[in-house]
Design an enzyme around this catalytic site. Sequence first.
Site, PDB file in Angstrom:
ATOM      1  N   PHE A 115       1.085  -1.397  -0.140  1.00  0.00           N
ATOM      2  CA  PHE A 115       0.145   0.107   0.078  1.00  0.00           C
ATOM      3  C   PHE A 115       1.243   1.501  -0.249  1.00  0.00           C
ATOM      4  O   PHE A 115       0.608   2.232  -0.824  1.00  0.00           O
ATOM      5  CB  PHE A 115      -0.795   0.444   1.400  1.00  0.00           C
ATOM      6  CG  PHE A 115      -0.199  -0.133   2.282  1.00  0.00           C
ATOM      7  CD1 PHE A 115       0.467   0.817   3.170  1.00  0.00           C
ATOM      8  CD2 PHE A 115      -0.294  -1.833   2.999  1.00  0.00           C
ATOM      9  CE1 PHE A 115       1.212   0.493   4.570  1.00  0.00           C
ATOM     10  CE2 PHE A 115       0.938  -1.733   4.410  1.00  0.00           C
ATOM     11  CZ  PHE A 115       1.217  -0.111   4.862  1.00  0.00           C
ATOM     12  N   CYS A 116       2.468   1.314   0.471  1.00  0.00           N
ATOM     13  CA  CYS A 116       3.156   1.990   1.214  1.00  0.00           C
ATOM     14  C   CYS A 116       3.535   3.251  -0.551  1.00  0.00           C
ATOM     15  O   CYS A 116       4.637   2.009  -0.616  1.00  0.00           O
ATOM     16  CB  CYS A 116       4.149   2.438   1.300  1.00  0.00           C
ATOM     17  SG  CYS A 116       4.965   3.229   2.475  1.00  0.00           S
ATOM     18  N   PRO A 117       3.094   4.116  -0.518  1.00  0.00           N
ATOM     19  CA  PRO A 117       3.770   4.631  -2.336  1.00  0.00           C
ATOM     20  C   PRO A 117       5.539   4.505  -1.526  1.00  0.00           C
ATOM     21  O   PRO A 117       6.238   5.086  -3.268  1.00  0.00           O
ATOM     22  CB  PRO A 117       3.072   5.950  -2.400  1.00  0.00           C
ATOM     23  CG  PRO A 117       2.740   7.057  -1.148  1.00  0.00           C
ATOM     24  CD  PRO A 117       2.456   4.672   0.037  1.00  0.00           C
ATOM     25  N   HIS A 159       6.890   1.374  -1.963  1.00  0.00           N
ATOM     26  CA  HIS A 159       6.607   1.515  -3.484  1.00  0.00           C
ATOM     27  C   HIS A 159       7.979   1.452  -4.090  1.00  0.00           C
ATOM     28  O   HIS A 159       8.162   0.411  -4.772  1.00  0.00           O
ATOM     29  CB  HIS A 159       5.738   1.719  -4.409  1.00  0.00           C
ATOM     30  CG  HIS A 159       4.671   0.799  -5.546  1.00  0.00           C
ATOM     31  ND1 HIS A 159       4.068   0.756  -5.971  1.00  0.00           N
ATOM     32  CD2 HIS A 159       5.620   0.119  -6.365  1.00  0.00           C
ATOM     33  CE1 HIS A 159       3.491   0.537  -6.769  1.00  0.00           C
ATOM     34  NE2 HIS A 159       4.273  -0.327  -7.273  1.00  0.00           N
TER      35      HIS A 159
END
Length: 338
Positions: A48-50, A53
């Site tokens: 979920f975490c940019p 990512h």
Amino acid sequence: MNRTSQIQNHLTMAPSSTFKDGAWHGQIEEGGQFPPEAGRYHLYIGLFCPFAHRANLIRHLKGLTDIISLSIVKPYPKGDDNGYPGWKFPTADDPYEGSTPDHLFGSTYLHEIYFKEKPDYKGRYSVPVLWDKKTNQLVNNESLEILRNLNSGFNSMLPEKYRSVDLYPERMRGEIDEIGAWMQADLNLGVYKAGFAPDQETYDKNVVPVFRALNRMEQILAKNGGPYVLGSDLTELDLRLYPTIIRFDAVYVQHFKCNLGTIRHDYPLLNEWMKNLYWNIPGFKETTDFRHIKENYTKSHPGVNPKAITPLGPIPHVESGFERDWSKIQPGKVELPE
């Protein structure tokens, strides 16, 4: 073992800890404290975490998926307002598709990894985390540092196909650093400044710079002609921009109230750039999980979305097709309030 017991049993960090100014800053490099070795390092992320990512993207693009192992936390729950107990690993009784157990220690929560290194740690239990299995210590938890380190840290042991991939080339660093500075402040972090605004005045102040940055990025794409931010060369800017843009229409428009425009309707070049990465460049689609992304934001921010309802749209999450000739496309923009 609870946190108090951990602190009592482990009063000091290892003398070799790279912890400084609230974070860890170790580097994988030949002849250094953390030399490159296959199977030695482990990466903790949330899909979920940019910012996590970024780390997962470079792991794929540099051919490190068989060299650096991976554990993936669940997208929710997050914990209290201070982030405690924080991100959780799935269990047989509490599964979540796409997440994994802690493959190293069998931890219940990510904070246990932080406490192994620093039992009195008081910061956020964030992802990504890069861990050294050989010395049993935390190497780095700063996403940009991990991104740049993995760009070159394993080159000595990589085949030419991956060794030749350089996302932070010397000749382009000035331009990358200049664009990256305002992109980080106004776009990557800007959506959070708007989304977590405690009042109307703060929101109004912070949402406009997000779209000013998008307008600016659309013009950069038009000038350079694609298919990447700086033209024909894929760079770290693409890896830093993609996690924000891929989340924009799916989450930031409604959840963070960044609704002055959308990528698919108002920024045709950014949309083509994103579609090309997602559909055509190996590693981008594979590291993008919209269920993790959407349920994280909508089910772990009760102050923003108290009923934890996750919107179904947009459909599709990413449009199909790609126009390579950008000269056919008129750059978009959003008109900003005075």
